[in-house]
Write a protein that holds these residues in place. Sequence first.
Motif, PDB file in Angstrom:
ATOM      1  N   PRO A  41      -2.753  -1.721  -9.349  1.00 31.54           N
ATOM      2  CA  PRO A  41      -1.951  -1.062  -8.325  1.00 31.54           C
ATOM      3  C   PRO A  41      -1.679  -2.027  -7.163  1.00 31.54           C
ATOM      4  CG  PRO A  41      -3.837   0.291  -8.935  1.00 31.54           C
ATOM      5  CD  PRO A  41      -4.040  -1.060  -9.550  1.00 31.54           C
TER       6      PRO A  41
ATOM      7  N   GLY B 257     -10.163  -2.080   1.418  1.00 35.25           N
ATOM      8  CA  GLY B 257      -9.171  -1.855   0.383  1.00 35.25           C
ATOM      9  C   GLY B 257      -7.750  -1.867   0.911  1.00 35.25           C
TER      10      GLY B 257
ATOM     11  N   ASN C 155      -4.261  -4.117  -4.854  1.00 33.71           N
ATOM     12  CA  ASN C 155      -5.495  -3.399  -4.559  1.00 33.71           C
ATOM     13  C   ASN C 155      -6.609  -3.970  -5.434  1.00 33.71           C
ATOM     14  OD1 ASN C 155      -7.579  -1.673  -4.057  1.00 33.71           O
ATOM     15  ND2 ASN C 155      -6.416   0.198  -4.404  1.00 33.71           N
TER      16      ASN C 155
ATOM     17  N   SER D 173      -9.428  -1.413  -7.270  1.00 34.08           N
ATOM     18  CA  SER D 173      -8.799  -0.274  -7.938  1.00 34.08           C
ATOM     19  C   SER D 173      -9.398   0.106  -9.288  1.00 34.08           C
ATOM     20  CB  SER D 173      -7.316  -0.584  -8.153  1.00 34.08           C
ATOM     21  OG  SER D 173      -7.179  -1.655  -9.073  1.00 34.08           O
ATOM     22  N   TYR D 174     -10.298  -0.649  -9.828  1.00 26.23           N
ATOM     23  CA  TYR D 174     -10.659  -0.434 -11.229  1.00 26.23           C
ATOM     24  C   TYR D 174     -11.962   0.327 -11.447  1.00 26.23           C
ATOM     25  CZ  TYR D 174     -13.449  -4.574 -10.290  1.00 26.23           C
ATOM     26  OH  TYR D 174     -14.317  -5.463  -9.732  1.00 26.23           O
TER      27      TYR D 174
END
Length: 181
Positions: free
Chosen positions: A15, A40, A63, A66-67
């Motif tokens: 993202p 973030g 980002n 994000s994971y």
Amino acid sequence: MPDLIIDVPSLGGLPAYFSPTSQRQDGRAPGVVVLHEAFGLTEDIRDIADQFSARGYDALAPNLLSYGGQLRCMVSVFRALQAGAGRPFAEITASRLWLAERADSTGHVGIAGFCLGGAFALVMANRGFQASAAQYGRLPKNLAGALAGACPVVASYGGRDGTLTGAAQRLEEALQAAGVP
């Protein structure tokens, strides 16, 4: 512009927030990868990307957290930063390539980071970027190695920030020793 997903080879989607510039010469513009701090991809980072866009750059803010869960991602990102390799490096590289390979790109991409992102901006300065801007990023343990063959670097550190005492002077000395403007 709404968020989008950047493909990171062998890792999947990343993202990111993209803020394209309306100021193009010959239909093209340079780009900048904007890296967030430990909080973030916040509205502040989106606003900074928009500021780059207003100044003639296509700005992409990936980002890096994000994971997975926030804590898990944070630990993983910090470990990768210390190791000099790993998922965030692949994500930053994919972000640079995404900007550079756009049909409306000049092919020139810089990197700007804040705190955590500033540390990444320093260690990525010798990995295909044309300019690097680090705002109060921690210095890598192997500073000379990180700066070998680096693009031009500009960095900003708060003189009263007790957690980074002497960082600006050490970085300036290392940049001079490496011949990095």
